[in-house]
Enzyme design. Structure first.
Site, PDB file in Angstrom:
ATOM      1  N   PRO A 165     108.866  80.791 100.523  1.00  0.00           N
ATOM      2  CA  PRO A 165     107.494  80.863 101.004  1.00  0.00           C
ATOM      3  C   PRO A 165     106.699  81.752 100.050  1.00  0.00           C
ATOM      4  O   PRO A 165     107.173  82.834  99.673  1.00  0.00           O
ATOM      5  CB  PRO A 165     107.617  81.516 102.389  1.00  0.00           C
ATOM      6  CG  PRO A 165     108.985  82.102 102.462  1.00  0.00           C
ATOM      7  CD  PRO A 165     109.824  81.500 101.376  1.00  0.00           C
ATOM      8  N   CYS A 202     107.500  91.133 103.779  1.00  0.00           N
ATOM      9  CA  CYS A 202     106.140  91.280 103.244  1.00  0.00           C
ATOM     10  C   CYS A 202     105.786  92.768 103.096  1.00  0.00           C
ATOM     11  O   CYS A 202     105.881  93.533 104.054  1.00  0.00           O
ATOM     12  CB  CYS A 202     105.140  90.576 104.153  1.00  0.00           C
ATOM     13  SG  CYS A 202     103.459  90.722 103.522  1.00  0.00           S
ATOM     14  N   LYS A 205     114.339  86.489 106.377  1.00  0.00           N
ATOM     15  CA  LYS A 205     114.219  86.879 104.963  1.00  0.00           C
ATOM     16  C   LYS A 205     113.823  88.345 104.906  1.00  0.00           C
ATOM     17  O   LYS A 205     112.805  88.740 105.506  1.00  0.00           O
ATOM     18  CB  LYS A 205     113.167  85.991 104.280  1.00  0.00           C
ATOM     19  CG  LYS A 205     112.964  86.265 102.793  1.00  0.00           C
ATOM     20  CD  LYS A 205     112.190  85.118 102.157  1.00  0.00           C
ATOM     21  CE  LYS A 205     111.872  85.354 100.690  1.00  0.00           C
ATOM     22  NZ  LYS A 205     110.872  86.397 100.449  1.00  0.00           N
ATOM     23  N   ASN A 250     117.911  86.253  96.448  1.00  0.00           N
ATOM     24  CA  ASN A 250     116.524  86.092  96.006  1.00  0.00           C
ATOM     25  C   ASN A 250     116.103  87.279  95.138  1.00  0.00           C
ATOM     26  O   ASN A 250     116.451  88.416  95.414  1.00  0.00           O
ATOM     27  CB  ASN A 250     115.611  85.981  97.249  1.00  0.00           C
ATOM     28  CG  ASN A 250     114.125  85.977  96.913  1.00  0.00           C
ATOM     29  OD1 ASN A 250     113.389  86.892  97.300  1.00  0.00           O
ATOM     30  ND2 ASN A 250     113.673  84.979  96.189  1.00  0.00           N
ATOM     31  N   GLY A 251     115.358  86.954  94.084  1.00  0.00           N
ATOM     32  CA  GLY A 251     114.807  87.986  93.205  1.00  0.00           C
ATOM     33  C   GLY A 251     115.191  87.748  91.761  1.00  0.00           C
ATOM     34  O   GLY A 251     116.378  87.715  91.415  1.00  0.00           O
TER      35      GLY A 251
HETATM   36  C1  FMN Z   1     102.301  85.434  95.380  1.00  0.00           C
HETATM   37  C2  FMN Z   1     103.496  85.724  96.238  1.00  0.00           C
HETATM   38  C3  FMN Z   1     103.469  85.379  97.577  1.00  0.00           C
HETATM   39  C4  FMN Z   1     104.577  85.624  98.396  1.00  0.00           C
HETATM   40  N1  FMN Z   1     104.548  85.229  99.687  1.00  0.00           N
HETATM   41  C5  FMN Z   1     105.655  85.371 100.470  1.00  0.00           C
HETATM   42  C6  FMN Z   1     105.690  84.869 101.798  1.00  0.00           C
HETATM   43  O1  FMN Z   1     104.735  84.271 102.306  1.00  0.00           O
HETATM   44  N2  FMN Z   1     106.834  85.072 102.505  1.00  0.00           N
HETATM   45  C7  FMN Z   1     107.929  85.704 101.978  1.00  0.00           C
HETATM   46  O2  FMN Z   1     108.942  85.852 102.645  1.00  0.00           O
HETATM   47  N3  FMN Z   1     107.909  86.183 100.729  1.00  0.00           N
HETATM   48  C8  FMN Z   1     106.815  86.017  99.962  1.00  0.00           C
HETATM   49  N4  FMN Z   1     106.825  86.466  98.677  1.00  0.00           N
HETATM   50  C9  FMN Z   1     108.043  87.091  98.124  1.00  0.00           C
HETATM   51  C10 FMN Z   1     108.918  86.052  97.411  1.00  0.00           C
HETATM   52  O3  FMN Z   1     109.303  85.002  98.239  1.00  0.00           O
HETATM   53  C11 FMN Z   1     110.176  86.692  96.802  1.00  0.00           C
HETATM   54  O4  FMN Z   1     110.894  87.312  97.811  1.00  0.00           O
HETATM   55  C12 FMN Z   1     109.849  87.700  95.711  1.00  0.00           C
HETATM   56  O5  FMN Z   1     108.826  87.218  94.867  1.00  0.00           O
HETATM   57  C13 FMN Z   1     111.082  88.013  94.872  1.00  0.00           C
HETATM   58  O6  FMN Z   1     111.560  86.908  94.187  1.00  0.00           O
HETATM   59  P1  FMN Z   1     111.233  86.645  92.621  1.00  0.00           P
HETATM   60  O7  FMN Z   1     111.551  87.934  91.891  1.00  0.00           O
HETATM   61  O8  FMN Z   1     112.187  85.535  92.268  1.00  0.00           O
HETATM   62  O9  FMN Z   1     109.823  86.258  92.542  1.00  0.00           O
HETATM   63  C14 FMN Z   1     105.718  86.265  97.855  1.00  0.00           C
HETATM   64  C15 FMN Z   1     105.726  86.630  96.504  1.00  0.00           C
HETATM   65  C16 FMN Z   1     104.648  86.370  95.695  1.00  0.00           C
HETATM   66  C17 FMN Z   1     104.699  86.759  94.248  1.00  0.00           C
END
Ligand code: FMN
Length: 328
Positions: free
Chosen positions: A22, A106, A145, A207-208
């Site tokens: 998401p 969040c 999450k 994730n991350g």
């Molecule tokens: C623009 C943006 C919006 C996000 N919105 C959500 C969200 O609605 N729900 C959620 O659980 N995480 C949200 N996240 C977090 C991501 O799902 C993820 O956990 C985080 O970016 C780490 O993963 P990454 O390093 O692969 O990006 C958001 C992240 C970004 C950058």
């Protein structure tokens, strides 16, 4: 674990174990339309607030728009009130979603100030209580999450894994950063590995910092996680799930050519045009276009003209007429 097809999540069998996260402000219907071309195992809508869902806020329902062929799809709810968690989950199920997820990650102040989002990490027992309410209200798999913890001194991910498992969640997704970190620094995958050790039956989703096929493979190897959730790595590269699949099938993963990027830009623009009004489409595409163009060389001028275009028709023409040249 590694890449796997026919992945069991509760009573569901998903096509594979590469999921798209998401993403508030990003994973809208056109984004998911593009994502599904490359067959991730599961896509998610942006998070919605439980309060807004139960008072039938129209904007919130629009965030949850999806089309008949957009499956499997998950809805994510955010809130800290057990008394509306069951009803919220039921609404997601009744709308036709395949999975309902609880957001405990969040980091935004506006969300955490009432104890929601990553604020929930301060009250792990409440996470269990809310999952129990959700589980009692729906038949679809309930997932959660989280981040690793609020800060380095309060890492609760393994504890929350146990609590979520006891409450009946089918999976827990761990973003290996703390709330304090925001999106800075790197995700600590050791926390995900620790959750996998703690888990008995609950599926663990890592994730991350998964931005390409190699990092997805490293995530599986380092953590032993059951599935990988790609977040920022899916922005501007909807094909990442396909690249991960190719890596595991020993097929070449060469990245996309500028012609592929050009055609994806046009396709994504069309998807936005058919979903949003003209003004909104123009604004949305400025953001989306930037992500696709981030890795391309020599496109500064194109990016600039897209940002100054007055209509989406003009944007379309700019992309078509641009002198695209390899290499990236
Ligand atoms: C623009 C943006 C919006 C996000 N919105 C959500 C969200 O609605 N729900 C959620 O659980 N995480 C949200 N996240 C977090 C991501 O799902 C993820 O956990 C985080 O970016 C780490 O993963 P990454 O390093 O692969 O990006 C958001 C992240 C970004 C950058």
């Amino acid at each position: 674990m590694s890449y796997q097809e026919n992945f069991q999540l509760g009573n569901l069998v998903l096509p594979n174990n590469i999921f798209y996260a998401p993403l508030a402000g990003c994973s809208d219907l056109p984004f998911r339309r593009m994502s599904l071309l490359y067959k991730p195992g599961l896509v998610f809508c942006e998070m919605v607030k439980m309060d807004a869902l139960v008072r039938h806020d129209a904007n919130t329902y629009r965030i949850l728009d999806f089309e008949g062929d957009m499956h499997p799809i998950g809805g994510q709810i955010c809130g800290s009130k057990p008394e509306i968690a069951g009803l919220s989950a039921r609404i997601i199920e009744d709308l036709g979603f395949d999975v309902v997820d609880l957001n405990c990650g969040c980091p935004v102040d506006k969300v955490t100030k009432d104890g929601s989002g990553s604020g929930m990490l301060k009250t792990p027992e409440l996470i269990g209580e809310i999952i129990l309410e959700m589980r009692a209200a729906v038949k679809i798999p309930v997932t959660v999450k989280i981040r690793a913890g609020w800060d380095d001194d309060s890492i609760v991910a393994p504890l929350v894994t146990r609590i979520a498992e006891e409450a009946g969640a089918a999976a827990i997704c761990i973003h290996g950063r703390t709330r304090e970190q925001g999106y800075l620094g790197s995700a600590n995958w050791d926390y995900i590995a620790a959750c996998k050790k703690e888990a008995k039956n609950i599926k663990v989703i890592g994730n991350g910092d998964v931005f390409d096929a190699d990092s997805a493979k490293r995530m599986f190897l380092h953590t032993g996680c059951d599935a990988v959730m790609v977040s920022r790595g899916s922005m501007g590269q909807p094909w990442i799930a396909e690249e991960i699949r190719r890596l595991y099938q020993d097929l070449p993963v060469n990245g996309k050519s500028v012609w592929d990027v050009r055609s994806a830009l046009l396709q994504h623009l069309e998807a936005i045009q058919s979903y949003q009004n003209e003004r909104r489409a123009l604004l949305d595409f400025r953001r989306v276009g930037c992500f696709y163009l981030k890795k391309c060389h020599g496109v500064k001028e194109l990016r600039c003209s897209i940002n100054h275009a007055a209509t989406t028709k003009e944007v379309f023409q700019l992309i078509q007429d641009f002198q695209w040249s390899d290499p990236f």
